[in-house]
Design a protein around this motif. Structure first.
Motif, PDB file in Angstrom:
ATOM      1  N   HIS A 171     -47.037  35.402 -14.427  1.00 27.23           N
ATOM      2  CA  HIS A 171     -46.156  35.535 -13.265  1.00 27.23           C
ATOM      3  C   HIS A 171     -44.689  35.708 -13.685  1.00 27.23           C
ATOM      4  CE1 HIS A 171     -49.003  35.084 -10.028  1.00 27.23           C
ATOM      5  NE2 HIS A 171     -49.550  34.071 -10.658  1.00 27.23           N
ATOM      6  N   LYS A 172     -44.267  35.024 -14.734  1.00 25.62           N
ATOM      7  CA  LYS A 172     -42.891  35.171 -15.215  1.00 25.62           C
ATOM      8  C   LYS A 172     -42.643  36.584 -15.732  1.00 25.62           C
ATOM      9  CE  LYS A 172     -41.901  30.361 -16.390  1.00 25.62           C
ATOM     10  NZ  LYS A 172     -41.631  29.412 -17.496  1.00 25.62           N
ATOM     11  N   ILE A 173     -43.604  37.145 -16.450  1.00 27.61           N
ATOM     12  CA  ILE A 173     -43.461  38.511 -16.964  1.00 27.61           C
ATOM     13  C   ILE A 173     -43.463  39.510 -15.814  1.00 27.61           C
ATOM     14  CG2 ILE A 173     -44.639  40.319 -18.296  1.00 27.61           C
ATOM     15  CD1 ILE A 173     -45.452  38.017 -20.256  1.00 27.61           C
ATOM     16  N   GLN A 174     -44.311  39.299 -14.821  1.00 27.90           N
ATOM     17  CA  GLN A 174     -44.333  40.172 -13.647  1.00 27.90           C
ATOM     18  C   GLN A 174     -42.973  40.141 -12.955  1.00 27.90           C
ATOM     19  OE1 GLN A 174     -47.169  42.026 -14.307  1.00 27.90           O
ATOM     20  NE2 GLN A 174     -47.339  42.120 -12.118  1.00 27.90           N
ATOM     21  N   ARG A 175     -42.441  38.951 -12.803  1.00 33.24           N
ATOM     22  CA  ARG A 175     -41.138  38.777 -12.159  1.00 33.24           C
ATOM     23  C   ARG A 175     -40.048  39.488 -12.953  1.00 33.24           C
ATOM     24  NH1 ARG A 175     -39.395  32.679 -11.707  1.00 33.24           N
ATOM     25  NH2 ARG A 175     -38.983  33.059 -13.890  1.00 33.24           N
ATOM     26  N   LEU A 176     -40.076  39.338 -14.265  1.00 30.15           N
ATOM     27  CA  LEU A 176     -39.089  39.973 -15.128  1.00 30.15           C
ATOM     28  C   LEU A 176     -39.196  41.495 -15.065  1.00 30.15           C
ATOM     29  CD1 LEU A 176     -36.865  39.690 -17.274  1.00 30.15           C
ATOM     30  CD2 LEU A 176     -38.681  39.610 -18.994  1.00 30.15           C
ATOM     31  N   SER A 216     -40.624  32.335  -6.480  1.00 27.64           N
ATOM     32  CA  SER A 216     -41.200  31.594  -7.607  1.00 27.64           C
ATOM     33  C   SER A 216     -42.209  30.554  -7.133  1.00 27.64           C
ATOM     34  CB  SER A 216     -40.089  30.906  -8.406  1.00 27.64           C
ATOM     35  OG  SER A 216     -39.263  31.868  -9.007  1.00 27.64           O
ATOM     36  N   SER A 217     -42.660  30.672  -5.899  1.00 30.12           N
ATOM     37  CA  SER A 217     -43.532  29.630  -5.347  1.00 30.12           C
ATOM     38  C   SER A 217     -44.844  29.503  -6.115  1.00 30.12           C
ATOM     39  CB  SER A 217     -43.799  29.864  -3.861  1.00 30.12           C
ATOM     40  OG  SER A 217     -44.449  31.100  -3.648  1.00 30.12           O
ATOM     41  N   ARG A 218     -45.431  30.632  -6.550  1.00 26.18           N
ATOM     42  CA  ARG A 218     -46.700  30.542  -7.281  1.00 26.18           C
ATOM     43  C   ARG A 218     -46.490  29.874  -8.633  1.00 26.18           C
ATOM     44  NH1 ARG A 218     -51.511  28.991  -7.251  1.00 26.18           N
ATOM     45  NH2 ARG A 218     -52.958  30.160  -8.527  1.00 26.18           N
ATOM     46  N   ILE A 219     -45.399  30.180  -9.301  1.00 24.21           N
ATOM     47  CA  ILE A 219     -45.089  29.538 -10.575  1.00 24.21           C
ATOM     48  C   ILE A 219     -44.919  28.037 -10.363  1.00 24.21           C
ATOM     49  CG2 ILE A 219     -43.348  29.329 -12.411  1.00 24.21           C
ATOM     50  CD1 ILE A 219     -42.871  32.383 -12.030  1.00 24.21           C
ATOM     51  N   ASN A 220     -44.189  27.661  -9.315  1.00 30.88           N
ATOM     52  CA  ASN A 220     -43.980  26.237  -9.024  1.00 30.88           C
ATOM     53  C   ASN A 220     -45.294  25.537  -8.696  1.00 30.88           C
ATOM     54  OD1 ASN A 220     -41.228  26.521  -9.452  1.00 30.88           O
ATOM     55  ND2 ASN A 220     -40.819  26.958  -7.306  1.00 30.88           N
ATOM     56  N   GLU A 221     -46.187  26.214  -7.964  1.00 30.50           N
ATOM     57  CA  GLU A 221     -47.505  25.639  -7.654  1.00 30.50           C
ATOM     58  C   GLU A 221     -48.293  25.370  -8.929  1.00 30.50           C
ATOM     59  OE1 GLU A 221     -49.644  28.316  -5.123  1.00 30.50           O
ATOM     60  OE2 GLU A 221     -48.186  28.165  -3.504  1.00 30.50           O
ATOM     61  N   LEU A 222     -48.275  26.327  -9.847  1.00 32.04           N
ATOM     62  CA  LEU A 222     -49.024  26.176 -11.091  1.00 32.04           C
ATOM     63  C   LEU A 222     -48.437  25.078 -11.970  1.00 32.04           C
ATOM     64  CD1 LEU A 222     -49.643  29.947 -11.807  1.00 32.04           C
ATOM     65  CD2 LEU A 222     -51.369  28.260 -11.141  1.00 32.04           C
ATOM     66  N   ILE A 223     -47.123  24.964 -12.003  1.00 31.03           N
ATOM     67  CA  ILE A 223     -46.478  23.886 -12.766  1.00 31.03           C
ATOM     68  C   ILE A 223     -46.861  22.539 -12.167  1.00 31.03           C
ATOM     69  CG2 ILE A 223     -44.230  22.834 -13.308  1.00 31.03           C
ATOM     70  CD1 ILE A 223     -43.165  25.748 -13.607  1.00 31.03           C
ATOM     71  N   ASN A 224     -46.901  22.453 -10.848  1.00 32.75           N
ATOM     72  CA  ASN A 224     -47.330  21.224 -10.177  1.00 32.75           C
ATOM     73  C   ASN A 224     -48.789  20.907 -10.523  1.00 32.75           C
ATOM     74  OD1 ASN A 224     -46.918  19.019  -8.278  1.00 32.75           O
ATOM     75  ND2 ASN A 224     -48.334  20.153  -6.957  1.00 32.75           N
ATOM     76  N   GLU A 225     -49.643  21.924 -10.538  1.00 32.34           N
ATOM     77  CA  GLU A 225     -51.049  21.716 -10.893  1.00 32.34           C
ATOM     78  C   GLU A 225     -51.186  21.213 -12.321  1.00 32.34           C
ATOM     79  OE1 GLU A 225     -53.753  21.683  -9.005  1.00 32.34           O
ATOM     80  OE2 GLU A 225     -52.538  22.198  -7.259  1.00 32.34           O
ATOM     81  N   GLN A 226     -50.305  21.672 -13.211  1.00 33.84           N
ATOM     82  CA  GLN A 226     -50.325  21.176 -14.590  1.00 33.84           C
ATOM     83  C   GLN A 226     -50.084  19.672 -14.632  1.00 33.84           C
ATOM     84  OE1 GLN A 226     -47.451  23.683 -16.709  1.00 33.84           O
ATOM     85  NE2 GLN A 226     -49.123  24.371 -18.020  1.00 33.84           N
ATOM     86  N   GLN A 227     -49.137  19.202 -13.839  1.00 36.27           N
ATOM     87  CA  GLN A 227     -48.837  17.773 -13.819  1.00 36.27           C
ATOM     88  C   GLN A 227     -49.991  16.974 -13.227  1.00 36.27           C
ATOM     89  OE1 GLN A 227     -46.166  16.171 -15.296  1.00 36.27           O
ATOM     90  NE2 GLN A 227     -47.489  14.428 -14.885  1.00 36.27           N
TER      91      GLN A 227
END
Length: 99
Positions: A40-45, A60-71
């Motif tokens: 997602h970061k590369i797509q955004r870039l 960046s909501s999908r990135i934030n969701e995935l970071i939350n899922e990591q935690q």
């Protein structure tokens, strides 16, 4: 006589299937989530690359969701580790061609 082969419209990938220690499971899930976050970061870039006047505003909501899922996963694996448990994981990716 020629036989016509129907094109595939579905694909299934058995990605994960087995029993793992909490550490092994954590490594697998972290790697998958890291890869998806980086995608997602590369797509955004790539959207803004080479455009000097782009304000770089993006969702960046999908990135934030995935970071939350990591935690959430990290906490879950820590709990399983403290309890001395093994984990069974199964993941299947289903891909369908959209008409």
């Amino acid at each position: 006589m020629e036989t016509l082969v129907q094109p595939k419209t579905k694909q299934k990938i058995d990605l994960i299937d087995g029993k793992f220690t909490p550490s092994e499971a954590s490594d697998i899930i972290k790697s998958i989530l890291d890869a998806k976050i980086n995608f997602h970061k590369i797509q955004r870039l790539s959207i803004t690359e080479g455009n000097n006047i782009d304000p770089c505003e993006y969702d960046s909501s999908r990135i934030n969701e995935l970071i939350n899922e990591q935690q959430i996963a990290k906490d879950f694996f820590a709990q399983a580790r403290l309890q001395g448990k093994k984990l069974k994981m199964r993941s299947v990716i289903q891909i369908d061609i959209e008409e």
